[in-house]
Design a protein around this motif. Structure first.
Motif, PDB file in Angstrom:
ATOM      1  N   LYS A   3      53.803  37.047  36.050  1.00  0.00           N
ATOM      2  CA  LYS A   3      54.039  37.897  37.044  1.00  0.00           C
ATOM      3  C   LYS A   3      52.275  37.586  38.396  1.00  0.00           C
ATOM      4  O   LYS A   3      53.144  38.260  39.311  1.00  0.00           O
ATOM      5  CB  LYS A   3      52.671  39.274  35.583  1.00  0.00           C
ATOM      6  CG  LYS A   3      52.874  40.136  37.155  1.00  0.00           C
ATOM      7  CD  LYS A   3      51.385  41.789  35.901  1.00  0.00           C
ATOM      8  CE  LYS A   3      51.471  42.860  36.545  1.00  0.00           C
ATOM      9  NZ  LYS A   3      50.441  44.215  35.646  1.00  0.00           N
ATOM     10  N   LEU A   4      51.586  36.202  37.850  1.00  0.00           N
ATOM     11  CA  LEU A   4      51.118  36.512  39.298  1.00  0.00           C
ATOM     12  C   LEU A   4      51.865  35.187  40.054  1.00  0.00           C
ATOM     13  O   LEU A   4      51.489  35.652  41.544  1.00  0.00           O
ATOM     14  CB  LEU A   4      49.920  35.740  38.794  1.00  0.00           C
ATOM     15  CG  LEU A   4      48.921  36.239  37.895  1.00  0.00           C
ATOM     16  CD1 LEU A   4      47.445  35.604  37.745  1.00  0.00           C
ATOM     17  CD2 LEU A   4      47.464  37.140  38.778  1.00  0.00           C
ATOM     18  N   CYS A   5      52.691  34.727  39.730  1.00  0.00           N
ATOM     19  CA  CYS A   5      53.911  33.925  40.294  1.00  0.00           C
ATOM     20  C   CYS A   5      54.686  35.185  40.898  1.00  0.00           C
ATOM     21  O   CYS A   5      55.194  35.021  41.964  1.00  0.00           O
ATOM     22  CB  CYS A   5      54.636  32.865  39.278  1.00  0.00           C
ATOM     23  SG  CYS A   5      53.647  31.377  39.147  1.00  0.00           S
ATOM     24  N   ASP A   6      54.801  36.275  40.386  1.00  0.00           N
ATOM     25  CA  ASP A   6      56.004  37.472  41.297  1.00  0.00           C
ATOM     26  C   ASP A   6      54.878  38.013  42.032  1.00  0.00           C
ATOM     27  O   ASP A   6      55.668  38.160  43.629  1.00  0.00           O
ATOM     28  CB  ASP A   6      56.430  38.568  39.889  1.00  0.00           C
ATOM     29  CG  ASP A   6      57.309  37.409  38.955  1.00  0.00           C
ATOM     30  OD1 ASP A   6      58.468  36.563  39.025  1.00  0.00           O
ATOM     31  OD2 ASP A   6      57.849  38.436  38.162  1.00  0.00           O
ATOM     32  N   GLN A   7      53.542  38.289  42.248  1.00  0.00           N
ATOM     33  CA  GLN A   7      53.227  38.445  43.161  1.00  0.00           C
ATOM     34  C   GLN A   7      52.398  37.547  44.845  1.00  0.00           C
ATOM     35  O   GLN A   7      52.393  38.095  45.363  1.00  0.00           O
ATOM     36  CB  GLN A   7      51.422  38.637  42.957  1.00  0.00           C
ATOM     37  CG  GLN A   7      51.750  40.391  41.716  1.00  0.00           C
ATOM     38  CD  GLN A   7      50.286  40.529  41.125  1.00  0.00           C
ATOM     39  OE1 GLN A   7      50.098  40.237  41.787  1.00  0.00           O
ATOM     40  NE2 GLN A   7      50.171  41.212  40.377  1.00  0.00           N
ATOM     41  N   ALA A   8      52.581  36.352  44.492  1.00  0.00           N
ATOM     42  CA  ALA A   8      51.759  34.962  45.529  1.00  0.00           C
ATOM     43  C   ALA A   8      52.791  33.520  45.128  1.00  0.00           C
ATOM     44  O   ALA A   8      53.352  34.015  44.467  1.00  0.00           O
ATOM     45  CB  ALA A   8      51.123  35.475  45.514  1.00  0.00           C
ATOM     46  N   GLN A   9      52.784  33.054  46.286  1.00  0.00           N
ATOM     47  CA  GLN A   9      53.949  32.180  46.710  1.00  0.00           C
ATOM     48  C   GLN A   9      52.914  31.401  46.570  1.00  0.00           C
ATOM     49  O   GLN A   9      52.230  29.805  46.283  1.00  0.00           O
ATOM     50  CB  GLN A   9      54.500  32.553  47.721  1.00  0.00           C
ATOM     51  CG  GLN A   9      56.078  32.828  47.358  1.00  0.00           C
ATOM     52  CD  GLN A   9      56.007  34.356  48.150  1.00  0.00           C
ATOM     53  OE1 GLN A   9      54.905  34.146  48.451  1.00  0.00           O
ATOM     54  NE2 GLN A   9      56.368  34.591  47.258  1.00  0.00           N
ATOM     55  N   THR A  10      50.668  31.732  46.441  1.00  0.00           N
ATOM     56  CA  THR A  10      49.689  30.597  46.692  1.00  0.00           C
ATOM     57  C   THR A  10      48.630  31.009  45.459  1.00  0.00           C
ATOM     58  O   THR A  10      48.837  32.394  45.789  1.00  0.00           O
ATOM     59  CB  THR A  10      49.334  30.795  48.404  1.00  0.00           C
ATOM     60  OG1 THR A  10      50.344  29.325  48.592  1.00  0.00           O
ATOM     61  CG2 THR A  10      47.771  29.278  48.086  1.00  0.00           C
ATOM     62  N   ILE A  11      48.326  31.085  44.776  1.00  0.00           N
ATOM     63  CA  ILE A  11      47.430  31.385  44.139  1.00  0.00           C
ATOM     64  C   ILE A  11      46.175  30.269  44.102  1.00  0.00           C
ATOM     65  O   ILE A  11      46.068  29.242  43.526  1.00  0.00           O
ATOM     66  CB  ILE A  11      47.766  31.377  42.654  1.00  0.00           C
ATOM     67  CG1 ILE A  11      48.786  32.409  42.549  1.00  0.00           C
ATOM     68  CG2 ILE A  11      47.096  32.163  41.646  1.00  0.00           C
ATOM     69  CD1 ILE A  11      49.802  32.377  41.961  1.00  0.00           C
ATOM     70  N   PHE A  12      45.251  31.434  44.175  1.00  0.00           N
ATOM     71  CA  PHE A  12      43.406  30.515  44.365  1.00  0.00           C
ATOM     72  C   PHE A  12      42.584  30.931  42.603  1.00  0.00           C
ATOM     73  O   PHE A  12      43.039  32.156  42.717  1.00  0.00           O
ATOM     74  CB  PHE A  12      42.486  30.432  46.001  1.00  0.00           C
ATOM     75  CG  PHE A  12      43.551  30.311  46.797  1.00  0.00           C
ATOM     76  CD1 PHE A  12      43.662  28.551  47.061  1.00  0.00           C
ATOM     77  CD2 PHE A  12      43.648  30.806  47.577  1.00  0.00           C
ATOM     78  CE1 PHE A  12      44.008  28.342  47.773  1.00  0.00           C
ATOM     79  CE2 PHE A  12      44.210  29.903  49.047  1.00  0.00           C
ATOM     80  CZ  PHE A  12      44.977  29.041  48.864  1.00  0.00           C
ATOM     81  N   ALA A  13      42.416  29.976  42.261  1.00  0.00           N
ATOM     82  CA  ALA A  13      41.807  30.561  40.896  1.00  0.00           C
ATOM     83  C   ALA A  13      40.405  29.388  40.810  1.00  0.00           C
ATOM     84  O   ALA A  13      39.627  28.630  41.843  1.00  0.00           O
ATOM     85  CB  ALA A  13      42.266  30.023  39.678  1.00  0.00           C
ATOM     86  N   GLU A  14      39.438  30.102  40.116  1.00  0.00           N
ATOM     87  CA  GLU A  14      38.110  29.725  39.915  1.00  0.00           C
ATOM     88  C   GLU A  14      37.877  28.364  39.250  1.00  0.00           C
ATOM     89  O   GLU A  14      38.609  28.765  37.702  1.00  0.00           O
ATOM     90  CB  GLU A  14      36.629  30.276  39.376  1.00  0.00           C
ATOM     91  CG  GLU A  14      36.300  31.345  40.162  1.00  0.00           C
ATOM     92  CD  GLU A  14      35.754  32.560  39.770  1.00  0.00           C
ATOM     93  OE1 GLU A  14      34.236  33.225  40.280  1.00  0.00           O
ATOM     94  OE2 GLU A  14      35.748  32.489  38.353  1.00  0.00           O
ATOM     95  N   ASP A  15      37.585  27.249  39.643  1.00  0.00           N
ATOM     96  CA  ASP A  15      37.250  26.136  38.200  1.00  0.00           C
ATOM     97  C   ASP A  15      36.445  26.245  37.256  1.00  0.00           C
ATOM     98  O   ASP A  15      35.103  26.022  37.525  1.00  0.00           O
ATOM     99  CB  ASP A  15      36.961  24.771  39.009  1.00  0.00           C
ATOM    100  CG  ASP A  15      36.988  23.410  37.985  1.00  0.00           C
ATOM    101  OD1 ASP A  15      37.753  23.440  37.054  1.00  0.00           O
ATOM    102  OD2 ASP A  15      36.786  22.307  39.107  1.00  0.00           O
TER     103      ASP A  15
END
Length: 412
Positions: A273-285
């Motif tokens: 679902k997240l990949c459907d929303q955007a082409q670049t994803i940043f997350a907390e390490d």
């Protein structure tokens, strides 16, 4: 890549595979015992070793490495009942598995190999195949035979099956295979492109995106905790190692397996679902090991943030989405609008900035800060576009983010 399939072996095949697992476990412990004896005999000087507590090994005996112990397998087969029935490459992989653990221990300086108790050795590996073992809706395993398989997705064209790992779950009542497939295709690194979002993981909201969307956290373990408590109480009242005790333990194991597959299904669906929303994803390490040891460890283990981030990274790679982890320190204590420090406790669920009067949900503000830190790696150029080290031009969809609009105004 690895594809997991459910298999349905016959009763005699299940008994054979369980016997293989027990033989592999005993071989693993035997090889580990040799390694530990060699180390214990060299802990101190020869004239100061205890003759009662340590087995003294001659000084000219080499270290029992991988090649040395693998060469001993034909000798062990002559005296060890059961080893002849196991495939030779499966036994070699057991020795390799031990020494991989040993090498990882030497690199990390923790995690010394442990002896495997009965039932703890749950998988064995066929390391190579000349031809694809999957024929129709069956898989041909060496020395085991044809086993029915649920081929819910076919092997992609151009890929060949290189390895097959057979795994037992629910105390040997359910069987799976993990097929490692390979193709001689070079996959380039995914550049930063398209629309970017930042995500924040939490216990109130499992995923909160920088665009304002969020997903509630389902409580996989707590919803069935009362049922699990009943099953465990019934199992505890049975005579240990009896048939009724084993049946009760299988019910407990199946419920744990049900919880695990529900959690993985939830993680996988939200990753796509997240990949459907955007082409670049940043997350907390995130420091998931520390979270699983804190005061909210039960909730953190149930949410399984580390498993979700690993799965999200794999889904992003598979779908051509750029994924990167950023420093999580202070993301919830900084205003994403003016970068002012706004201290909050865990009870404060709303972000109210006294400097710029910006107000939003705490997790939403943290997700916006994750996006800002991720975009700090973007290198601006003079032609009005934003490029990255991979020379990928970011599309105009970034203008949907307020931060980029403000940065564009500052540059002008």
């Amino acid at each position: 890549m690895n594809y997991t399939y459910r298999i349905y072996p016959a009763a005699n095949q299940q008994a054979q595979m369980l016997a293989w697992l027990e033989s592999c476990r005993r071989l693993y412990n035997y090889a580990l015992r040799e390694l530990k004896d060699w180390m214990n005999s060299r802990k101190c000087m020869v004239d100061r070793c205890s003759l009662e507590k340590e087995y003294i090994i001659s000084a000219d005996v080499p270290f029992p490495g991988y090649m040395e112990q693998k060469r001993q397998l034909p000798v062990l087969k002559e005296t060890w009942t059961g080893l002849k029935d196991v495939h030779s490459q499966v036994l070699q992989d057991v020795i390799k598995r031990l020494h991989n653990t040993w090498e990882n221990f030497r690199k990390r300086n923790f995690g010394f190999p442990r002896f495997k108790k009965y039932g703890q050795f749950k998988s064995f590996l066929f390391p190579q195949f000349k031809e694809s073992p999957i024929v129709g809706h069956q898989i041909k395993l060496p020395k085991i035979g044809l086993v029915p398989i649920t081929l819910h997705r076919p092997i992609p064209d151009g890929f060949a099956v290189k390895q097959v790992r057979v795994s037992s779950r629910c105390r040997g009542t359910q069987w799976y295979i993990v097929a490692t497939i390979q193709s001689d295709v070079s996959v380039p690194d995914v550049p930063v492109h398209g629309r970017a979002i930042g995500i924040d993981l939490g216990l109130e909201r499992f995923i909160t995106s920088s665009d304002g969307s969020y997903v509630e956290r389902p409580k996989f373990f707590k919803t069935v905790q009362s049922r699990l408590k009943v099953l465990q109480r019934r199992a505890a009242r049975k005579q240990r190692r009896s048939k009724n005790w084993e049946k009760a333990q299988i019910k407990v194991a199946k419920l744990h397996h049900h919880i695990a597959i529900r959690r993985k299904d939830f993680h996988l669906k939200n990753a796509h679902k997240l990949c459907d929303q955007a082409q670049t994803i940043f997350a907390e390490d995130l420091n998931t090991v520390g979270l699983n040891r804190g005061m909210l460890r039960k909730e953190c283990v149930d949410a399984s943030f580390g498993a979700f981030l690993s799965l999200l990274e794999w889904v992003c790679w598979k779908r051509g989405v750029y994924f990167e982890k950023v420093n999580p320190n202070g993301t919830s204590q900084t205003c994403p609008n003016c970068q002012a420090a706004v201290s909050k406790t865990l009870e404060d669920r709303v972000h109210n900035c006294p400097e710029c009067q910006y107000s939003t949900h705490r997790d939403h503000a943290a997700a916006q800060m994750v996006l800002i830190r991720g975009l700090d790696n973007v290198v601006p150029v003079d032609d009005g576009e934003r490029k990255l080290p991979g020379l990928a031009v970011l599309s105009g969809a970034f203008c949907l983010d307020k931060w980029l609009s403000r940065k564009a105004q500052e540059r002008s």
